[in-house]
Design a protein around this motif. Structure first.
Motif, PDB file in Angstrom:
ATOM      1  N   GLU A  60      -2.959  -4.131   0.498  1.00  0.00           N
ATOM      2  CA  GLU A  60      -2.749  -3.377  -0.736  1.00  0.00           C
ATOM      3  C   GLU A  60      -3.710  -2.200  -0.753  1.00  0.00           C
ATOM      4  O   GLU A  60      -4.851  -2.321  -0.332  1.00  0.00           O
ATOM      5  CB  GLU A  60      -3.067  -4.242  -1.962  1.00  0.00           C
ATOM      6  CG  GLU A  60      -2.026  -5.242  -2.340  1.00  0.00           C
ATOM      7  CD  GLU A  60      -0.912  -4.682  -3.223  1.00  0.00           C
ATOM      8  OE1 GLU A  60      -1.165  -3.809  -4.072  1.00  0.00           O
ATOM      9  OE2 GLU A  60       0.204  -5.142  -3.036  1.00  0.00           O
ATOM     10  N   ARG A  78      -4.463   1.956  -2.787  1.00  0.00           N
ATOM     11  CA  ARG A  78      -4.084   3.009  -3.719  1.00  0.00           C
ATOM     12  C   ARG A  78      -4.562   4.342  -3.170  1.00  0.00           C
ATOM     13  O   ARG A  78      -5.528   4.404  -2.426  1.00  0.00           O
ATOM     14  CB  ARG A  78      -4.702   2.791  -5.095  1.00  0.00           C
ATOM     15  CG  ARG A  78      -4.073   1.646  -5.842  1.00  0.00           C
ATOM     16  CD  ARG A  78      -4.734   1.482  -7.206  1.00  0.00           C
ATOM     17  NE  ARG A  78      -4.180   0.350  -7.893  1.00  0.00           N
ATOM     18  CZ  ARG A  78      -3.246   0.429  -8.836  1.00  0.00           C
ATOM     19  NH1 ARG A  78      -2.790   1.607  -9.200  1.00  0.00           N
ATOM     20  NH2 ARG A  78      -2.776  -0.647  -9.408  1.00  0.00           N
ATOM     21  N   ARG A  96       0.596   3.645  -4.858  1.00  0.00           N
ATOM     22  CA  ARG A  96      -0.015   2.451  -4.267  1.00  0.00           C
ATOM     23  C   ARG A  96       0.859   1.973  -3.127  1.00  0.00           C
ATOM     24  O   ARG A  96       2.081   2.173  -3.132  1.00  0.00           O
ATOM     25  CB  ARG A  96      -0.270   1.367  -5.297  1.00  0.00           C
ATOM     26  CG  ARG A  96       0.927   0.630  -5.763  1.00  0.00           C
ATOM     27  CD  ARG A  96       0.530  -0.473  -6.709  1.00  0.00           C
ATOM     28  NE  ARG A  96       1.722  -1.157  -7.155  1.00  0.00           N
ATOM     29  CZ  ARG A  96       1.720  -2.211  -7.912  1.00  0.00           C
ATOM     30  NH1 ARG A  96       0.592  -2.708  -8.327  1.00  0.00           N
ATOM     31  NH2 ARG A  96       2.845  -2.769  -8.269  1.00  0.00           N
ATOM     32  N   LEU A 131       2.132  -1.240  -1.124  1.00  0.00           N
ATOM     33  CA  LEU A 131       2.314  -2.676  -1.367  1.00  0.00           C
ATOM     34  C   LEU A 131       2.266  -3.452  -0.061  1.00  0.00           C
ATOM     35  O   LEU A 131       2.908  -3.066   0.923  1.00  0.00           O
ATOM     36  CB  LEU A 131       3.644  -2.918  -2.074  1.00  0.00           C
ATOM     37  CG  LEU A 131       3.835  -2.166  -3.402  1.00  0.00           C
ATOM     38  CD1 LEU A 131       5.244  -2.346  -3.922  1.00  0.00           C
ATOM     39  CD2 LEU A 131       2.828  -2.648  -4.418  1.00  0.00           C
ATOM     40  N   CYS A 178       3.999  -2.129   3.620  1.00  0.00           N
ATOM     41  CA  CYS A 178       3.657  -0.716   3.382  1.00  0.00           C
ATOM     42  C   CYS A 178       4.689   0.011   2.534  1.00  0.00           C
ATOM     43  O   CYS A 178       4.960   1.179   2.755  1.00  0.00           O
ATOM     44  CB  CYS A 178       3.457   0.032   4.689  1.00  0.00           C
ATOM     45  SG  CYS A 178       1.857  -0.218   5.444  1.00  0.00           S
ATOM     46  N   ARG A 179       5.258  -0.669   1.554  1.00  0.00           N
ATOM     47  CA  ARG A 179       6.154   0.028   0.630  1.00  0.00           C
ATOM     48  C   ARG A 179       5.304   0.878  -0.289  1.00  0.00           C
ATOM     49  O   ARG A 179       4.288   0.428  -0.796  1.00  0.00           O
ATOM     50  CB  ARG A 179       6.972  -0.963  -0.205  1.00  0.00           C
ATOM     51  CG  ARG A 179       7.895  -1.812   0.619  1.00  0.00           C
ATOM     52  CD  ARG A 179       9.063  -0.990   1.144  1.00  0.00           C
ATOM     53  NE  ARG A 179       9.924  -1.806   1.961  1.00  0.00           N
ATOM     54  CZ  ARG A 179      10.101  -1.628   3.254  1.00  0.00           C
ATOM     55  NH1 ARG A 179       9.500  -0.671   3.886  1.00  0.00           N
ATOM     56  NH2 ARG A 179      10.894  -2.408   3.937  1.00  0.00           N
ATOM     57  N   GLU A 181       4.781   2.971  -3.749  1.00  0.00           N
ATOM     58  CA  GLU A 181       5.251   3.016  -5.130  1.00  0.00           C
ATOM     59  C   GLU A 181       4.455   4.075  -5.882  1.00  0.00           C
ATOM     60  O   GLU A 181       3.226   4.042  -5.876  1.00  0.00           O
ATOM     61  CB  GLU A 181       5.047   1.637  -5.764  1.00  0.00           C
ATOM     62  CG  GLU A 181       5.452   1.530  -7.198  1.00  0.00           C
ATOM     63  CD  GLU A 181       5.163   0.138  -7.733  1.00  0.00           C
ATOM     64  OE1 GLU A 181       4.017  -0.111  -8.153  1.00  0.00           O
ATOM     65  OE2 GLU A 181       6.088  -0.696  -7.709  1.00  0.00           O
TER      66      GLU A 181
END
Length: 126
Positions: free
Chosen positions: A100, A102, A115, A117, A121-122, A124
């Motif tokens: 995780e 940001r 960020r 996820l 590595c999605r 958002e």
């Protein structure tokens, strides 16, 4: 009596050209701004897609990647004048798993918080 030949006079043509020039002068600047906005949106999507493709890039190289806080990610190509800063560290293991994280993508027009996820590595937007 003289007969008039069909067609337009020079004065009528000049008036039409002046009206067209004024209409162009009024509508062109917003159109150029809109095109620049579309181009930037496309470039933002490209950068975010590069982030989502980090697992494949790392797996191909076999070398883990660490994007440290207050630093960018060296394998991501940014347009000139842009910056990518991770506010929390991003780690991509050699097998492609992400942590995780940001970050902030600063363009010439805006600043985008995002960020990453885990574990895929999605990206958002926040």
């Amino acid at each position: 009596m003289s007969r008039r030949t069909p067609g337009y006079t020079l004065l009528e043509l000049v008036v039409v050209m002046a009206v067209l020039a004024m209409a162009t002068a009024i509508s062109a600047p917003p159109s150029y701004r809109m095109i620049r906005t579309w181009q930037e949106a496309t470039q933002v999507e490209d950068v975010l897609q590069q982030m989502e493709h980090l697992p494949g890039t790392v797996r191909a190289s076999g070398t883990p990647l660490e994007g440290k806080a207050n630093d960018g990610i060296p394998v991501i190509a940014l347009p000139e004048g842009w910056s990518l800063r991770m506010t929390t560290p991003l780690r991509v293991l050699a097998n492609g798993a992400c942590s995780e994280a940001r970050g902030v993508l600063a363009t010439t027009q805006q600043s985008i918080d995002f960020r990453v996820l885990a574990p895929f590595c999605r990206v958002e937007r926040l």
